[in-house]
Design a protein around this motif. Structure first.
Motif, PDB file in Angstrom:
ATOM      1  N   UNK A  69       1.003  -1.250   0.021  1.00 12.34           N
ATOM      2  CA  UNK A  69      -0.210  -0.114   0.010  1.00 12.34           C
ATOM      3  C   UNK A  69       0.618   1.032   0.077  1.00 12.34           C
ATOM      4  N   UNK A  70       0.314   2.444   0.062  1.00  8.68           N
ATOM      5  CA  UNK A  70       1.014   3.583  -0.165  1.00  8.68           C
ATOM      6  C   UNK A  70       2.308   3.797   0.724  1.00  8.68           C
ATOM      7  N   UNK A 110      -5.941  16.124   6.141  1.00 12.31           N
ATOM      8  CA  UNK A 110      -5.435  17.114   5.473  1.00 12.31           C
ATOM      9  C   UNK A 110      -4.850  16.883   4.283  1.00 12.31           C
ATOM     10  N   UNK A 111      -3.746  15.959   4.281  1.00 13.66           N
ATOM     11  CA  UNK A 111      -2.896  15.632   3.310  1.00 13.66           C
ATOM     12  C   UNK A 111      -3.607  14.955   1.993  1.00 13.66           C
ATOM     13  N   UNK A 112      -4.854  14.192   2.604  1.00 15.94           N
ATOM     14  CA  UNK A 112      -5.489  13.270   1.573  1.00 15.94           C
ATOM     15  C   UNK A 112      -6.797  14.171   0.994  1.00 15.94           C
ATOM     16  N   UNK A 163      -1.775  14.065  -7.141  1.00 17.12           N
ATOM     17  CA  UNK A 163      -1.652  15.169  -6.325  1.00 17.12           C
ATOM     18  C   UNK A 163      -1.454  14.892  -4.677  1.00 17.12           C
ATOM     19  N   UNK A 164      -2.246  13.781  -4.156  1.00 17.07           N
ATOM     20  CA  UNK A 164      -2.233  13.359  -2.895  1.00 17.07           C
ATOM     21  C   UNK A 164      -0.929  12.697  -2.501  1.00 17.07           C
ATOM     22  N   UNK A 165      -0.546  11.740  -3.481  1.00 20.85           N
ATOM     23  CA  UNK A 165       0.687  11.183  -3.353  1.00 20.85           C
ATOM     24  C   UNK A 165       1.869  12.221  -3.325  1.00 20.85           C
ATOM     25  N   UNK A 167       1.691  15.284  -2.122  1.00 26.96           N
ATOM     26  CA  UNK A 167       1.893  16.124  -1.042  1.00 26.96           C
ATOM     27  C   UNK A 167       2.276  15.162   0.373  1.00 26.96           C
ATOM     28  N   UNK A 168       1.863  13.923   0.204  1.00 28.31           N
ATOM     29  CA  UNK A 168       2.331  12.864   1.187  1.00 28.31           C
ATOM     30  C   UNK A 168       3.873  12.551   0.986  1.00 28.31           C
ATOM     31  N   UNK A 169       4.300  12.559  -0.083  1.00 28.40           N
ATOM     32  CA  UNK A 169       5.971  12.202  -0.272  1.00 28.40           C
ATOM     33  C   UNK A 169       6.698  13.743   0.123  1.00 28.40           C
ATOM     34  N   UNK A 170       6.116  14.724  -0.190  1.00 24.40           N
ATOM     35  CA  UNK A 170       6.955  15.919   0.128  1.00 24.40           C
ATOM     36  C   UNK A 170       6.824  16.051   1.773  1.00 24.40           C
ATOM     37  N   UNK A 171       5.527  15.567   2.504  1.00 22.31           N
ATOM     38  CA  UNK A 171       5.735  15.903   3.592  1.00 22.31           C
ATOM     39  C   UNK A 171       6.461  14.838   4.451  1.00 22.31           C
ATOM     40  N   UNK A 172       6.590  13.663   3.933  1.00 22.66           N
ATOM     41  CA  UNK A 172       7.475  12.878   4.446  1.00 22.66           C
ATOM     42  C   UNK A 172       9.094  13.128   4.183  1.00 22.66           C
ATOM     43  N   UNK A 173       9.485  13.797   3.313  1.00 22.66           N
ATOM     44  CA  UNK A 173      10.577  14.360   2.991  1.00 22.66           C
ATOM     45  C   UNK A 173      10.853  15.283   3.977  1.00 22.66           C
ATOM     46  N   UNK A 174      10.010  16.269   4.369  1.00 21.32           N
ATOM     47  CA  UNK A 174      10.009  17.539   5.306  1.00 21.32           C
ATOM     48  C   UNK A 174      10.201  17.077   6.676  1.00 21.32           C
TER      49      UNK A 174
END
Length: 175
Positions: A69-70, A110-112, A163-165, A167-174
């Motif tokens: 999964x994601x 929010x991210x999703x 788009x959601x993916x 945002x989630x990837x960017x947040x995980x990097x940050x």
């Protein structure tokens, strides 16, 4: 007749050997299959990708139940290998093991957006054309409605998922 029979828990080399050795589990269930008592034979696993690949490469199974999964894509390579061997792929626990999506954090919600995390994860899984089935466990009745929403949005997954993916990837990097 049992349509699907899975040898549960091929999680170690010992489990695999017990299943596929001469006179092992697979010989018994293949005999039942020849007698038309069983349709398709698969296996479930929490094993390492190398073990899953070894089990798939035996060419003795019709499908595999595994985690993907994601938030956990470690089995991507074995899912592709399953396609090579014409195995069905059944993703287990995408809602629970996929991040406790039945009780997501406010941040995850929010991210999703505009989707619920369960809907996002279902659509994410089904965007992989090598995934055939996901198990849709529910912790409350309304979770089932979210899975149905995902089904209704399958044809629109390309609108939402990238788009959601991102945002989630960017947040995980940050973080």
């Amino acid at each position: 007749k049992i349509d699907l029979l899975a040898i549960h828990g091929i999680n170690t080399s010992e489990h695999l050997n017990q299943s596929v050795r001469n006179g092992g589990c697979i010989d018994i269930v293949r005999d039942w299959q020849k007698r038309n008592l069983i349709g398709h034979i698969g296996f479930s696993t929490h094993g390492e990708p190398s073990l899953i690949a070894k089990a798939i490469s035996t060419n003795l199974f019709d499908y595999v139940n595994l985690h993907w999964y994601f938030i956990n894509q470690v089995n991507s390579r074995v899912i592709s290998l399953a396609r090579k061997y014409d195995l069905g792929v059944f993703v287990i626990s995408p809602t629970d093991k996929g991040g406790h999506l039945h009780s997501p954090s406010i941040k995850m919600m929010e991210l999703c957006k505009p989707l619920h995390p369960i809907v996002f994860n279902d659509l994410f899984c089904f965007r992989n054309k090598n995934i055939h089935t996901i198990s849709v466990g529910v912790s409350k009745e309304t979770d089932f409605d979210l899975h149905l929403e995902a089904v209704s949005l399958l044809s629109e997954s390309d609108v939402y998922i990238p788009k959601i993916q991102s945002r989630l990837e960017k947040e995980s990097i940050n973080n």
